[in-house]
Write an enzyme that holds these catalytic residues in place. Sequence first.
Site, short mmCIF file in Angstrom:
data_model
loop_
_atom_site.label_atom_id
_atom_site.label_comp_id
_atom_site.label_asym_id
_atom_site.label_seq_id
_atom_site.Cartn_x
_atom_site.Cartn_y
_atom_site.Cartn_z
N GLU A 277 7.19 7.97 11.01
CA GLU A 277 6.96 7.47 12.36
C GLU A 277 7.86 6.25 12.64
O GLU A 277 8.00 5.37 11.79
CB GLU A 277 5.49 7.06 12.49
CG GLU A 277 5.12 6.34 13.77
CD GLU A 277 3.73 5.74 13.71
OE1 GLU A 277 3.19 5.39 14.78
OE2 GLU A 277 3.17 5.62 12.60
N LYS A 337 3.28 11.55 20.89
CA LYS A 337 1.94 11.30 20.36
C LYS A 337 0.90 11.43 21.47
O LYS A 337 1.03 10.84 22.54
CB LYS A 337 1.88 9.91 19.72
CG LYS A 337 0.58 9.62 18.99
CD LYS A 337 0.64 8.27 18.31
CE LYS A 337 -0.63 7.98 17.52
NZ LYS A 337 -0.59 6.65 16.88
N CYS A 387 0.68 9.37 12.86
CA CYS A 387 -0.22 8.32 12.38
C CYS A 387 -1.66 8.81 12.34
O CYS A 387 -1.95 9.82 11.74
CB CYS A 387 -0.05 7.05 13.23
SG CYS A 387 -0.80 5.58 12.48
#
Length: 524
Positions: A277, A337, A387
């Site tokens: 990320e 995301k 994440c």
Amino acid sequence: MKTLARALGFGIAGLAQAASIAAPWNGQPLWWLQLISLAALAWQLDALRARTSPRPSWRSAAFYGWLFATAWLCGTFWWLFVSMHTYGGLAAPLAALAVLALSAALALYYAAACAFFVAFAPASRAYAAALFAALWTPAELLRNSLFTGFPWGAGGYAHVDGPLAAYVPWLGVYGVGMLAAGIATLAALLLRHARGRALAAPVAVALVLLCAPALIGAARGEADEAAQSRGRLGLALLQGNIPQDEKFIPGGGIATALSWYGEQLQSATASLVITPETALPLLPSQLPPGYLDAIAARYANGKQAAIVGLPLGDGRLYTNTVLGFGPGQGTPYRYDKHHLVPFGEFIPGMFRWFTEMMNIPLGDFKSGGLAQPPFAWQGQRIAPNICYEDLFGDEIGANFRDEASAPTMLLNVSNIAWFGDSIAIDQHLAISRMRALEFQRPMVRATNTGATVVIDHRGRVTHALPRLTRGVLVAEVEGRTGLTPYAMWVSRFGLWPLWGLALLIVAAKLLLSRRQASRATSRG
């Protein structure tokens, strides 16, 4: 003194629940400790039911249940202190208070569950165990969804190993958590009220419930698995180990990241190369001229592809993104995301004053859509998540509505250097392993500081890099097709079936109590 001892008992049981997710001494999940922790809670709640006191026992149950859950949650995500104090510059007392306040607020769900259990639990041990499980599960589900959700450390994650793991492809983490709550409560109630030789009965019941799924799974073997092989893919997973306090410093972490990741992307020989990320910590407009174009050109031809993490934005709104580069693509593949981190990627209303107290580069990020298309490469369909998105199995499950287009592999890219060398790394690994088990898909993890691993479709780590080191993990991963029972129902209904089952049990109990009260009145 007696009250203090009881409070201490609830607190210790809560800390045991925290340790069961990932043991502080070796980072491994401890399924048996999770059962003991919940059994201790149920034992003490049953003792409160038996008390004769002018004060209603349900109020005491609410307080002690809240104490248990607060200790559990503080013991689970205490590492938030590191991000706020060490990297955010928030004063240590305020950072500690913030962790405590979050834990105490989330613990209210469990306080309500314990209060209701003590107030309404029936005399029947089996029915009481079912009621406790039915009350405990909505508390877990509320933590998963209310106020954007923060379900880190749910009790079911302790069962990524152990006998109840056989139920995961059917029930998912919350269904297994519900089953564990019922087993622990039944064992506690039977043991608490057993005498002499009667102790053999609860032991036998516990052994049957715990061992049956493992024995059935062993008898059926791998041939009975829902997922079938889709072939193998060679990977290179990059772990830059850029210190968080240097990550956004020009000439420091930024220069190191651009240099090291750039070199690895140019020299890698694996079929698919993956960065963590925000491995490139700058917007494309801020990168050195031609930097991103050089990566695109490197993978425009041949038999290799790359997935690269970086932020995108126009100076006002940003996205936490991975871009996929491969031969024959007019434009790079893009995944934004979906499930953003409160206080990290967006600031909830009325809390901007809190984030302004920290020296963390926070911005307003834009959420991507649910169930975005996977990255297709060499016969595999790779579904990224970024994440802590892999905490939300119901959202990942939305990718499995159509078996023909469902992912054959899951990919998590993360940077949890914000939390230092803490148990957060081990806890996050257990979470990813649970997702692999639920969907019977391999989960590949490329992270900044760890754990960079390959997890097979059975939830086992097959390849791993040492944490807090800079390196490249070269491995092969086997993609899978087919749908688990969990994938079938969660993709269509989300977590509502568990809500429905829990509420049905609670409603049945309330109806039964009402009928009993009516009969007592008519007899009187």
